[in-house]
Write a protein that holds these residues in place. Sequence first.
Motif, PDB file in Angstrom:
ATOM      1  N   LEU A  64       0.833  -1.194   0.000  1.00 22.13           N
ATOM      2  CA  LEU A  64       0.000   0.000   0.000  1.00 22.13           C
ATOM      3  C   LEU A  64       0.873   1.250   0.000  1.00 22.13           C
ATOM      4  CD1 LEU A  64      -2.666  -1.065   2.656  1.00 22.13           C
ATOM      5  CD2 LEU A  64      -2.877  -1.133   0.167  1.00 22.13           C
ATOM      6  N   SER A  65       0.377   2.298  -0.647  1.00 23.31           N
ATOM      7  CA  SER A  65       1.121   3.552  -0.692  1.00 23.31           C
ATOM      8  C   SER A  65       1.049   4.267   0.659  1.00 23.31           C
ATOM      9  CB  SER A  65       0.576   4.459  -1.801  1.00 23.31           C
ATOM     10  OG  SER A  65      -0.744   4.876  -1.488  1.00 23.31           O
ATOM     11  N   ASP A  66       1.711   5.383   0.743  1.00 24.69           N
ATOM     12  CA  ASP A  66       1.820   6.172   1.966  1.00 24.69           C
ATOM     13  C   ASP A  66       0.452   6.659   2.447  1.00 24.69           C
ATOM     14  OD1 ASP A  66       2.655   7.794   4.026  1.00 24.69           O
ATOM     15  OD2 ASP A  66       3.570   9.307   2.738  1.00 24.69           O
ATOM     16  N   PRO A  67       0.080   6.332   3.691  1.00 23.45           N
ATOM     17  CA  PRO A  67      -1.224   6.786   4.203  1.00 23.45           C
ATOM     18  C   PRO A  67      -1.275   8.295   4.468  1.00 23.45           C
ATOM     19  CG  PRO A  67      -0.030   5.636   5.924  1.00 23.45           C
ATOM     20  CD  PRO A  67       0.771   5.494   4.662  1.00 23.45           C
ATOM     21  N   GLU A  68      -0.114   8.936   4.518  1.00 25.40           N
ATOM     22  CA  GLU A  68      -0.087  10.386   4.741  1.00 25.40           C
ATOM     23  C   GLU A  68      -0.671  11.136   3.558  1.00 25.40           C
ATOM     24  OE1 GLU A  68       0.911  12.243   7.490  1.00 25.40           O
ATOM     25  OE2 GLU A  68       0.816  10.261   8.416  1.00 25.40           O
ATOM     26  N   GLY A  69      -0.469  10.605   2.345  1.00 22.07           N
ATOM     27  CA  GLY A  69      -0.987  11.273   1.157  1.00 22.07           C
ATOM     28  C   GLY A  69      -0.350  12.625   0.950  1.00 22.07           C
TER      29      GLY A  69
END
Length: 130
Positions: A64-69
């Motif tokens: 999954l990509s960075d949850p911070e966005g």
Amino acid sequence: MGAFDLLTIAGSGLGMHQTWLDALGNNIANANTVRPTSENAFQAQMVIAQADPNGGVDVGGVALSDPEGVLTYQPDHPLADAEGYVRLPAMDMASQMSQLIMAQRGFQASAQVTKYAQDTYTTAIGIGSR
């Protein structure tokens, strides 16, 4: 290599590419998903392919990509915080579209190999039955 190994290998390619296509479709559909800054951003899915010891390819997992966005200033958005920021996914649409083309081509190639193998086996059975 056995007579039907080609079908098994091509079939594993179809499965892996279908999973990749599904993940990319989900990512592209959610590329503009806006979340408040108090929540995690939409996390893009990245399919991890790995070699199958028996030939072919398997899905090794999904990262999954960075949850911070990415914080974006949109003060008129209903989800904006007091400072006017919202959270968007950290996703490059050009990369997603490039990967989509690669996944489509891989799926098409695996499907074509499956068709050729089936045609070859059908012809061989026809020759043997004469």
